[in-house]
Design a protein around this motif. Structure first.
Motif, PDB file in Angstrom:
ATOM      1  N   ARG A  18     -33.105  68.877  -9.188  1.00 59.43           N
ATOM      2  CA  ARG A  18     -31.735  69.360  -8.795  1.00 59.43           C
ATOM      3  C   ARG A  18     -30.581  67.898  -9.326  1.00 59.43           C
ATOM      4  N   ARG A  20     -26.212  66.433  -9.199  1.00 59.49           N
ATOM      5  CA  ARG A  20     -25.238  66.097  -8.741  1.00 59.49           C
ATOM      6  C   ARG A  20     -24.669  64.600  -9.832  1.00 59.49           C
ATOM      7  N   TYR A  41     -20.600  68.123  -9.933  1.00 57.19           N
ATOM      8  CA  TYR A  41     -21.032  69.401  -9.361  1.00 57.19           C
ATOM      9  C   TYR A  41     -22.247  69.706  -9.454  1.00 57.19           C
ATOM     10  N   THR A  42     -22.377  70.168  -8.451  1.00 53.82           N
ATOM     11  CA  THR A  42     -24.222  70.107  -7.961  1.00 53.82           C
ATOM     12  C   THR A  42     -24.693  71.490  -8.238  1.00 53.82           C
ATOM     13  N   ASN A  43     -26.083  70.859  -8.753  1.00 60.65           N
ATOM     14  CA  ASN A  43     -27.065  72.288  -9.857  1.00 60.65           C
ATOM     15  C   ASN A  43     -27.892  71.866  -9.203  1.00 60.65           C
ATOM     16  N   ASN A  46     -30.885  76.790  -8.985  1.00 58.19           N
ATOM     17  CA  ASN A  46     -30.568  77.239  -9.510  1.00 58.19           C
ATOM     18  C   ASN A  46     -28.643  78.025  -8.756  1.00 58.19           C
ATOM     19  N   ASN A  48     -25.398  76.693  -9.106  1.00 57.97           N
ATOM     20  CA  ASN A  48     -24.228  76.166  -9.518  1.00 57.97           C
ATOM     21  C   ASN A  48     -22.569  75.419  -9.015  1.00 57.97           C
ATOM     22  N   GLN A  49     -22.613  74.157  -8.559  1.00 55.70           N
ATOM     23  CA  GLN A  49     -21.187  74.464  -7.303  1.00 55.70           C
ATOM     24  C   GLN A  49     -19.616  73.508  -8.385  1.00 55.70           C
ATOM     25  N   MET A  50     -18.941  74.137  -7.943  1.00 52.61           N
ATOM     26  CA  MET A  50     -18.401  72.704  -8.602  1.00 52.61           C
ATOM     27  C   MET A  50     -16.776  72.477  -7.296  1.00 52.61           C
TER      28      MET A  50
END
Length: 125
Positions: A18, A20, A41-43, A46, A48-50
């Protein structure tokens, strides 16, 4: 960036990689006020969050010994919520208040509790 955990069980899978990335830029605009832009931005697994937004900073006190500034603005969490925010920052204390205004169409089983979020931190001198 996070290294996956090691596991010895045949049934449990170690976490996947993961990461960021974030960017924060503050620039003066006029009369000692400032504009702050923030992007995160975080992954993770799988997913994905902005999270991004902007704040206007207004200094209340700005001397050699004292610093007090108030920020106000709004953030956006992709496909989920707008987050109006107010923050108070001084030499030693930071206090913030925000509220998530959800915009997605959640079913009754998925509704999230709405409420204010408070944050406080203190620096050690």
């Amino acid at each position: 960036y996070a290294k996956p955990n090691v596991t010895y069980s045949l049934f449990n899978e170690a976490e996947r990689l993961r990461y960021r990335a974030f960017l924060s830029i503050e620039t003066p605009i006029f009369d000692n006020k400032s504009f702050l832009f923030y992007y995160n931005y975080t992954n993770k697994n799988n997913l994905n969050q902005m999270y991004f937004g902007a704040l206007i900073g207004v200094p209340l006190v700005n001397t050699n010994d004292d610093f007090i500034k108030v920020y106000g603005g709004c953030f956006y969490r992709n496909k989920e919520a707008f987050v109006p925010t107010i923050s108070y920052i001084s030499n030693l204390n930071t206090f913030g208040i925000s509220y998530d205004v959800y915009i997605n169409t959640l079913t009754g089983a998925n509704l999230r509790q709405k409420g204010f979020e408070l944050s406080y931190s203190r620096k050690h001198s």
